[in-house]
Enzyme design. Structure first.
Site, short mmCIF file in Angstrom:
data_model
loop_
_atom_site.label_atom_id
_atom_site.label_comp_id
_atom_site.label_asym_id
_atom_site.label_seq_id
_atom_site.Cartn_x
_atom_site.Cartn_y
_atom_site.Cartn_z
N GLY A 52 0.83 -1.23 -0.17
CA GLY A 52 -0.04 -0.23 -0.20
C GLY A 52 0.91 1.21 -0.12
N GLU A 53 0.65 2.03 0.78
CA GLU A 53 1.53 3.18 1.11
C GLU A 53 1.89 3.31 2.42
OE1 GLU A 53 3.12 5.35 -1.42
OE2 GLU A 53 1.13 4.95 -2.17
N SER A 54 3.40 3.21 2.57
CA SER A 54 3.99 2.85 3.70
C SER A 54 3.73 4.03 4.63
CB SER A 54 5.37 2.76 3.60
OG SER A 54 6.03 3.59 2.78
N CYS A 84 5.97 -5.63 0.26
CA CYS A 84 6.18 -4.06 -0.17
C CYS A 84 6.14 -3.02 1.00
CB CYS A 84 5.06 -3.90 -1.29
SG CYS A 84 5.37 -2.97 -2.45
N ARG A 115 12.70 2.99 -0.22
CA ARG A 115 11.25 2.73 -0.33
C ARG A 115 10.74 2.61 -1.60
NH1 ARG A 115 6.96 7.66 1.20
NH2 ARG A 115 5.53 6.54 -0.13
N ILE A 143 5.35 -3.87 -7.68
CA ILE A 143 4.35 -2.84 -7.96
C ILE A 143 5.02 -1.66 -7.21
CG2 ILE A 143 2.52 -1.52 -7.73
CD1 ILE A 143 1.29 -4.47 -7.68
N ARG A 144 5.81 -0.50 -7.89
CA ARG A 144 6.33 0.32 -7.07
C ARG A 144 7.37 -0.02 -6.09
NH1 ARG A 144 3.58 3.90 -4.61
NH2 ARG A 144 1.65 2.73 -4.67
N HIS A 179 4.64 -8.63 -4.16
CA HIS A 179 3.26 -9.08 -3.78
C HIS A 179 2.80 -10.22 -4.00
CE1 HIS A 179 1.46 -4.77 -3.21
NE2 HIS A 179 2.49 -4.45 -3.87
N GLU A 181 0.62 -12.04 -2.98
CA GLU A 181 -1.04 -12.39 -2.83
C GLU A 181 -1.43 -11.95 -4.32
OE1 GLU A 181 0.68 -9.42 -2.20
OE2 GLU A 181 -0.77 -7.84 -2.43
N1 GLN Z 1 6.83 1.78 -2.49
C1 GLN Z 1 5.43 2.05 -1.77
C2 GLN Z 1 5.54 2.69 -0.42
O1 GLN Z 1 6.74 2.30 0.37
C3 GLN Z 1 5.05 0.56 -1.57
C4 GLN Z 1 4.38 0.28 -2.92
C5 GLN Z 1 3.59 -0.97 -2.72
O2 GLN Z 1 3.37 -1.44 -1.43
N2 GLN Z 1 2.90 -1.77 -3.72
O3 GLN Z 1 4.80 3.41 0.23
#
Ligand code: GLN
Length: 198
Positions: A52-54, A84, A115, A143-144, A179, A181
């Site tokens: 998600g968004e850390s 992630c 990150r 993903i990112r 990920h 999942e």
């Molecule tokens: N890079 C993102 C973060 O640290 C994480 C991306 C993700 O969880 N898919 O917020």
């Protein structure tokens, strides 16, 4: 067995179904439950902190008083898997972005993270990953994705992708850049279930 999935923000529904599937495949009786408040952590045998968004997940973990109990559980040896953004939160050291956003990490694993390491190059991709402890490669969805830039102490590297560390374990704690999942493959969730069975 009860697997808790931190469900304050991010990719939690898929973790619930992958956990249920992993238990079913292993013949383990159990359930997977969303965790939003610290009382949801009662009776949890293994925990997942999703992607998600850390920054957001960290804020909500502290605001809802989940962090305090979560840190105790880690100490007690409850298996915890961070994927992630969840990986970022498990780290002891963040990069300058983590510092700039004043993200308060849980600081449980002897590792430093970048990150958005992969996010700067490509938004998302899939790769067949060799992982320590798995006999065949795992189809990993990034993903990112963050990477682990350094490990020390008790932290053990389980996988690298193009030289970057993307999976590590420290006793009862498991951290993944990708990920699991989002793959049909449930072997990583099965790993968590076997850690909880010990
Ligand atoms: N890079 C993102 C973060 O640290 C994480 C991306 C993700 O969880 N898919 O917020």
């Amino acid at each position: 067995m009860r697997i808790g999935v931190v469900s304050v923000q991010g990719a939690f529904p898929e973790h619930i179904s992958s956990s249920v599937q992993a238990m079913r495949r292993m013949g383990v009786e159990g359930e997977a439950v969303p965790v939003r408040r610290s009382k949801d952590l009662e009776g949890v045998d293994a925990l997942i902190i999703p992607g998600g968004e850390s920054t957001t997940i960290a804020k909500l973990l502290w605001r809802f008083h989940l962090s305090q109990r979560l840190l105790e559980m880690a100490e007690e040896g409850v298996p915890i898997m961070g994927t992630c953004a969840g990986l970022v939160l498990l780290a002891k050291e963040g990069d300058d972005q983590v510092q700039k956003t004043e993200t308060r990490l849980l600081g449980l694993m002897d590792m430093a993270v970048d990150r958005n390491a992969f996010g700067r190059q490509r938004e998302s991709f899939e790769a067949e990953l060799e992982i320590d402890g798995l006999d065949k490669p795992f189809p990993a969805v990034f993903i990112r994705a963050p990477v682990i830039t350094r490990v020390w102490g008790g932290c053990r590297i389980l996988s690298r992708y193009q030289g970057s560390i993307v999976m590590a374990r420290q006793e009862n704690l498991l951290a993944l850049s990708f990920h699991p999942e989002l793959s049909h493959d449930t072997r990583i969730h099965e790993m968590l279930v076997s850690m909880a069975r010990r």
